[in-house]
Design an enzyme around this catalytic site. Structure first.
Site, PDB file in Angstrom:
ATOM      1  N   GLY A   2       0.817  -1.202   0.000  1.00  0.00           N
ATOM      2  CA  GLY A   2       0.000   0.000   0.000  1.00  0.00           C
ATOM      3  C   GLY A   2       0.856   1.259   0.000  1.00  0.00           C
ATOM      4  O   GLY A   2       1.807   1.374   0.773  1.00  0.00           O
ATOM      5  N   ASP A  61       0.221   4.165   1.089  1.00  0.00           N
ATOM      6  CA  ASP A  61       0.197   4.898   2.360  1.00  0.00           C
ATOM      7  C   ASP A  61       1.214   4.314   3.336  1.00  0.00           C
ATOM      8  O   ASP A  61       1.907   5.058   4.044  1.00  0.00           O
ATOM      9  CB  ASP A  61      -1.207   4.906   2.957  1.00  0.00           C
ATOM     10  CG  ASP A  61      -1.804   3.510   3.127  1.00  0.00           C
ATOM     11  OD1 ASP A  61      -1.333   2.550   2.468  1.00  0.00           O
ATOM     12  OD2 ASP A  61      -2.771   3.374   3.909  1.00  0.00           O
ATOM     13  N   ASP A  90       0.360   2.998  11.582  1.00  0.00           N
ATOM     14  CA  ASP A  90      -0.696   3.838  11.009  1.00  0.00           C
ATOM     15  C   ASP A  90      -2.021   3.282  11.511  1.00  0.00           C
ATOM     16  O   ASP A  90      -2.485   2.225  11.079  1.00  0.00           O
ATOM     17  CB  ASP A  90      -0.645   3.808   9.483  1.00  0.00           C
ATOM     18  CG  ASP A  90      -1.553   4.860   8.853  1.00  0.00           C
ATOM     19  OD1 ASP A  90      -2.474   5.343   9.537  1.00  0.00           O
ATOM     20  OD2 ASP A  90      -1.350   5.198   7.668  1.00  0.00           O
TER      21      ASP A  90
END
Length: 248
Positions: free
Chosen positions: A99, A101, A121
């Protein structure tokens, strides 16, 4: 001005930099863009470049690209995971499957700490990534976030129905179902993070909407960086490609 956008599953965050005394920040629900609303940017903004990190799907990227083309006559650039960026080597055998992010948060945290770091996260899903000195991403872990864990218990059981709320204490067992669920969900995340920090002896950097909730249980041992993904966007070596009309 440069516009950086972090489109998550629940919220979209944006930051404007360049020609400003201080960055301009904003956020809104991702579903608002899916439902046709524009990103609520300042009317006086003069944006010359826009970069997007998105795990929210092509529909959101297409909507943002359309708005930016109409409002500023610029193309949207999509951030991509590459084999290396900002001095960090990606640990995934296929970097494209990581990912974006997670990757941006990992390289931004390592750039800040400049040493081994555990990067958390805490969003809809909670991700934990490990980067060891001198710059090797080992991979990471993905578990349900607080809301998803709570919803799973609500939907998957007939009697475990609890109101989601921040627990006051995870070290004392809950004396009712509400406390037992909320303390248990948070305890799972805290215990996993503590184990990995002890194992790798690294610094702890936390981001994401539930980050402040986690920070209350780590105190001075952790740093909370709310815009960690946005911080990673402009680092050296981050892959960027223009959003194509064919992707809509």
């Amino acid at each position: 001005m440069i516009l950086d956008i972090d489109a998550g599953n629940g919220r979209i965050k944006w930051r404007l930099t360049g020609g400003l005394a201080e960055p301009l920040l904003g956020s809104q629900a991702t579903d608002s863009v899916r439902q046709g609303q524009s990103l609520a940017l300042p009317e006086t903004a003069s944006v010359v470049r826009a970069r997007l990190s998105s795990v929210a799907g092509d529909e959101v990227a297409a909507s943002l690209a359309s708005q930016l083309a109409q409002q500023f006559s610029i193309d949207l650039e999509l951030a991509e995971v590459t084999q290396t960026a900002a001095g960090v080597i990606c640990g995934y055998s296929d970097p494209r499957s990581l990912g974006i992010d997670r990757w941006l948060a990992a390289i931004a945290a390592f750039a800040q700490v400049k040493n081994t770091v555990v990067v958390v996260d805490a969003g809809s899903a909670a991700t934990i990534d490990i980067v060891v000195a001198p710059g090797r991403h080992l991979g990471g872990y993905i578990v349900p976030g607080m809301r998803l864990m709570h919803d799973a218990l609500w939907q998957g059981t007939s009697r475990v129905k609890a109101e989601a709320r921040p627990p006051e204490d995870i070290n004392t067992p809950g004396m009712n179902t509400n406390d037992a669920v909320n303390r248990g969900c948070l305890l799972i995340l805290v215990a996993a993070i503590e184990k990995l920090v002890a194992q790798y002896q690294g610094a702890l950097v936390i981001t994401g909407g539930d980050g402040p909730l986690l920070m209350a249980h780590f105190f001075e041992r952790a740093v909370y960086v709310p815009d960690l993904v946005l911080d990673g966007m402009g680092l050296d070596g981050v892959g960027l490609r223009p959003f194509k009309a064919a992707e809509k």
